[in-house]
Every structure is written in structure tokens, then in C-alpha cells.
Write a protein that holds these residues in place. Structure first.
Motif, PDB file in Angstrom:
ATOM      1  N   VAL A 113      -0.539   5.398  -6.998  1.00 15.30           N
ATOM      2  CA  VAL A 113       0.511   6.067  -7.762  1.00 15.30           C
ATOM      3  C   VAL A 113      -0.149   7.144  -8.610  1.00 15.30           C
ATOM      4  O   VAL A 113      -0.960   6.841  -9.489  1.00 15.30           O
ATOM      5  CB  VAL A 113       1.271   5.068  -8.665  1.00 15.30           C
ATOM      6  N   SER A 114       0.162   8.396  -8.339  1.00 14.30           N
ATOM      7  CA  SER A 114      -0.480   9.490  -9.070  1.00 14.30           C
ATOM      8  C   SER A 114       0.534  10.560  -9.448  1.00 14.30           C
ATOM      9  O   SER A 114       1.467  10.846  -8.698  1.00 14.30           O
ATOM     10  CB  SER A 114      -1.607  10.109  -8.230  1.00 14.30           C
ATOM     11  N   ASP A 115       0.334  11.133 -10.636  1.00 13.44           N
ATOM     12  CA  ASP A 115       1.193  12.209 -11.129  1.00 13.44           C
ATOM     13  C   ASP A 115       2.660  11.806 -11.078  1.00 13.44           C
ATOM     14  O   ASP A 115       3.508  12.482 -10.493  1.00 13.44           O
ATOM     15  CB  ASP A 115       0.950  13.501 -10.328  1.00 13.44           C
ATOM     16  N   THR A 174      -3.477  -1.903  -7.216  1.00 12.55           N
ATOM     17  CA  THR A 174      -2.931  -0.546  -7.112  1.00 12.55           C
ATOM     18  C   THR A 174      -3.650   0.397  -8.074  1.00 12.55           C
ATOM     19  O   THR A 174      -4.000   0.018  -9.188  1.00 12.55           O
ATOM     20  CB  THR A 174      -1.417  -0.552  -7.414  1.00 12.55           C
ATOM     21  N   ALA A 175      -3.873   1.637  -7.634  1.00 11.21           N
ATOM     22  CA  ALA A 175      -4.527   2.652  -8.455  1.00 11.21           C
ATOM     23  C   ALA A 175      -3.480   3.565  -9.083  1.00 11.21           C
ATOM     24  O   ALA A 175      -2.635   4.132  -8.379  1.00 11.21           O
ATOM     25  CB  ALA A 175      -5.502   3.464  -7.605  1.00 11.21           C
ATOM     26  N   GLY A 222       3.657  12.812  -7.563  1.00  7.64           N
ATOM     27  CA  GLY A 222       4.476  13.937  -7.972  1.00  7.64           C
ATOM     28  C   GLY A 222       5.949  13.617  -8.105  1.00  7.64           C
ATOM     29  O   GLY A 222       6.797  14.422  -7.719  1.00  7.64           O
ATOM     30  N   CYS A 223       6.276  12.453  -8.666  1.00 10.78           N
ATOM     31  CA  CYS A 223       7.673  12.014  -8.754  1.00 10.78           C
ATOM     32  C   CYS A 223       8.093  11.758 -10.197  1.00 10.78           C
ATOM     33  O   CYS A 223       7.282  11.383 -11.048  1.00 10.78           O
ATOM     34  CB  CYS A 223       7.888  10.743  -7.933  1.00 10.78           C
ATOM     35  N   LEU A 224       9.376  11.933 -10.437  1.00 14.03           N
ATOM     36  CA  LEU A 224      10.000  11.581 -11.706  1.00 14.03           C
ATOM     37  C   LEU A 224      11.000  10.460 -11.438  1.00 14.03           C
ATOM     38  O   LEU A 224      11.911  10.616 -10.620  1.00 14.03           O
ATOM     39  CB  LEU A 224      10.717  12.792 -12.303  1.00 14.03           C
ATOM     40  N   ALA A 236       0.802  -1.224   0.000  1.00 17.14           N
ATOM     41  CA  ALA A 236       0.000   0.000   0.000  1.00 17.14           C
ATOM     42  C   ALA A 236       0.838   1.279   0.000  1.00 17.14           C
ATOM     43  O   ALA A 236       0.612   2.178   0.802  1.00 17.14           O
ATOM     44  CB  ALA A 236      -0.958   0.004   1.190  1.00 17.14           C
ATOM     45  N   PRO A 237       1.809   1.393  -0.896  1.00 12.71           N
ATOM     46  CA  PRO A 237       2.600   2.630  -0.954  1.00 12.71           C
ATOM     47  C   PRO A 237       1.797   3.779  -1.547  1.00 12.71           C
ATOM     48  O   PRO A 237       0.861   3.563  -2.323  1.00 12.71           O
ATOM     49  CB  PRO A 237       3.760   2.247  -1.879  1.00 12.71           C
ATOM     50  N   GLU A 238       2.158   4.989  -1.179  1.00 16.27           N
ATOM     51  CA  GLU A 238       1.573   6.195  -1.767  1.00 16.27           C
ATOM     52  C   GLU A 238       2.701   6.976  -2.433  1.00 16.27           C
ATOM     53  O   GLU A 238       3.588   7.486  -1.763  1.00 16.27           O
ATOM     54  CB  GLU A 238       0.891   7.049  -0.698  1.00 16.27           C
ATOM     55  N   ILE A 239       2.656   7.055  -3.761  1.00 12.57           N
ATOM     56  CA  ILE A 239       3.702   7.721  -4.523  1.00 12.57           C
ATOM     57  C   ILE A 239       3.057   8.778  -5.399  1.00 12.57           C
ATOM     58  O   ILE A 239       2.148   8.485  -6.177  1.00 12.57           O
ATOM     59  CB  ILE A 239       4.469   6.709  -5.400  1.00 12.57           C
TER      60      ILE A 239
END
Length: 215
Positions: free
Chosen positions: A71-73, A89-90, A53-55, A48-51
Motif C-alpha cells: 500500500v503506497s501513496d 503488508t508494506a 495513488g488512491c484516496l 497480496a494486493p497492490e494499492i
């Protein structure tokens, strides 16, 4: 077709991929607004990670488990994500550009405004996934499974979908005509509304045991 692209932060700090992910796992904190380059993780499990705004560029995250996460943006560019598990995962507003996704598992996942361009995703699995407003372009997903996948507003262009399993997938509105689907499996009752080239339609008819005669 237009989709919503990742909303990237104006400023991102450079992060050490193994250290950041390990700390996030131990402290159960999100990973946000960071840039990763040349990092490597293998066999790492983080439920259940939350990631956001990453590159992530030129990184290797192989055989990792990121199931039940969000995982968003996020932009993955030139990454190796082979055999990673993203089950349940979303993904929202995520770009995969030139990535290796061999054997990746998106089972029961939710993908919205996601693009795969120049990717290699052989043997990947999208079983029971919800895939909406997504782009698959100039990529290979041969011998992958899309069983019971729910497609909506999908663009397929120059995609290798040969020997794939589309049994019981919701295909209404999906245009396969600009991609290859040789030796792929389809459920007859789910073909209504799907779009195929004339050559593909003849091939499907033969696979279903229908004889096509030319006068």
C-alpha cells in the motif's frame, strides 16, 4: 518531525469500492489512481494486493484480509478498518486520518512514512513490525501489542498507549513523554535510549519493583 507524505495523482477516477476490489482480486491486477467514497466491504479476502495513488474516504472495510500486500501513496480518511488483517503488508507514504482501526493486525508489517492522526486503534497489533519515520498523533491505541516491534524515527504526541505491550520492542530514541503509557508492559533491557517524563519514569520504576523515595 517531517515524513514523506503520499504522492497523490493529479487526476483520479471515482471507483466503486466493492466492484473494483473484486475485479482486482479476480484478475490479479493492481488498484491505482482511484478515489473511493462511502464504499463498504466486509469479510473480503485479497492476498497480496497492490494499492497505490488512491484516496479512500468514509468507507467501511471491516474484517478484511489484505495480508502480504503493498500500500503506497494512499490516504484513508474517516474509514472503518476494524479487524482488518495487514499481516506482512508494506505501507509506504500512507495517511490514516480519523480512522477506526480497532483490532487491526499489522503483524510482521513494514510501515515507512505513515501517519495516524485522530485514529482509534484499540486492540490493534504491531507484533514484529518495522515502524520507521511514522507519526502517531492525537490517537488511541490502548491495549494494543507492539511486542518485538522495531521503532525508528517515531513521533508520538497525545497518544493513548495505556495497557499496551512493548515487550522486547526496540525503543531507543522513542519519546513517550507527551503520551500516556499507564499500566503498559516494557522489557527492562530494551528501555535504554527511550525517553520518558519524570512521572512516567517513577511509574516504570515501581512497575519494575524499584522503590522510589523522596527525601
Amino acid at each position: 518531525m517531517e515524513i514523506y507524505m503520499p504522492k497523490m495523482p493529479l487526476c483520479m477516477q471515482q471507483g466503486d469500492l466493492p466492484d473494483v476490489f473484486q475485479q482486482a482480486k479476480e484478475q490479479e491486477e493492481p488498484i491505482a489512481e482511484l478515489s473511493f467514497s462511502q464504499g463498504e466491504l466486509a469479510g473480503f479476502a485479497m492476498r497480496a494486493p497492490e494499492i497505490s495513488g488512491c484516496l479512500v474516504e468514509n468507507c467501511r472495510l471491516t474484517e478484511c484480509d489484505f495480508s502480504r500486500g503493498s500500500v503506497s501513496d494512499v490516504v484513508f480518511r474517516g474509514c472503518d478498518l476494524s479487524n482488518c488483517r495487514f499481516e506482512g503488508t508494506a505501507f509506504k507514504r500512507v495517511t490514516f486520518l480519523g480512522c477506526k482501526l480497532v483490532g487491526a493486525r499489522f503483524i510482521d508489517g513494514y510501515l515507512s512514512d505513515v501517519s495516524f492522526e485522530g485514529c482509534s486503534g484499540k486492540y490493534s497489533s504491531f507484533i514484529r513490525a518495522s515502524v520507521q519515520r511514522c507519526i502517531f498523533k492525537e490517537s488511541s491505541f490502548d491495549e494494543s501489542s507492539f511486542t518485538e516491534c522495531a521503532f525508528s524515527n517515531i513521533l508520538l504526541k497525545d497518544v493513548d498507549l495505556n495497557r499496551c505491550d512493548f515487550m522486547y520492542a526496540q525503543l531507543a530514541g522513542v519519546d513517550f513523554s507527551k503520551s500516556s503509557i499507564s499500566a503498559s508492559y516494557f522489557e527492562l533491557t530494551k528501555l535504554k535510549g527511550a525517553i520518558f517524563s519524570e512521572e512516567q519514569a517513577v511509574m516504570l520504576a515501581k512497575n519494575l519493583g524499584i522503590t522510589v523515595k523522596n527525601d
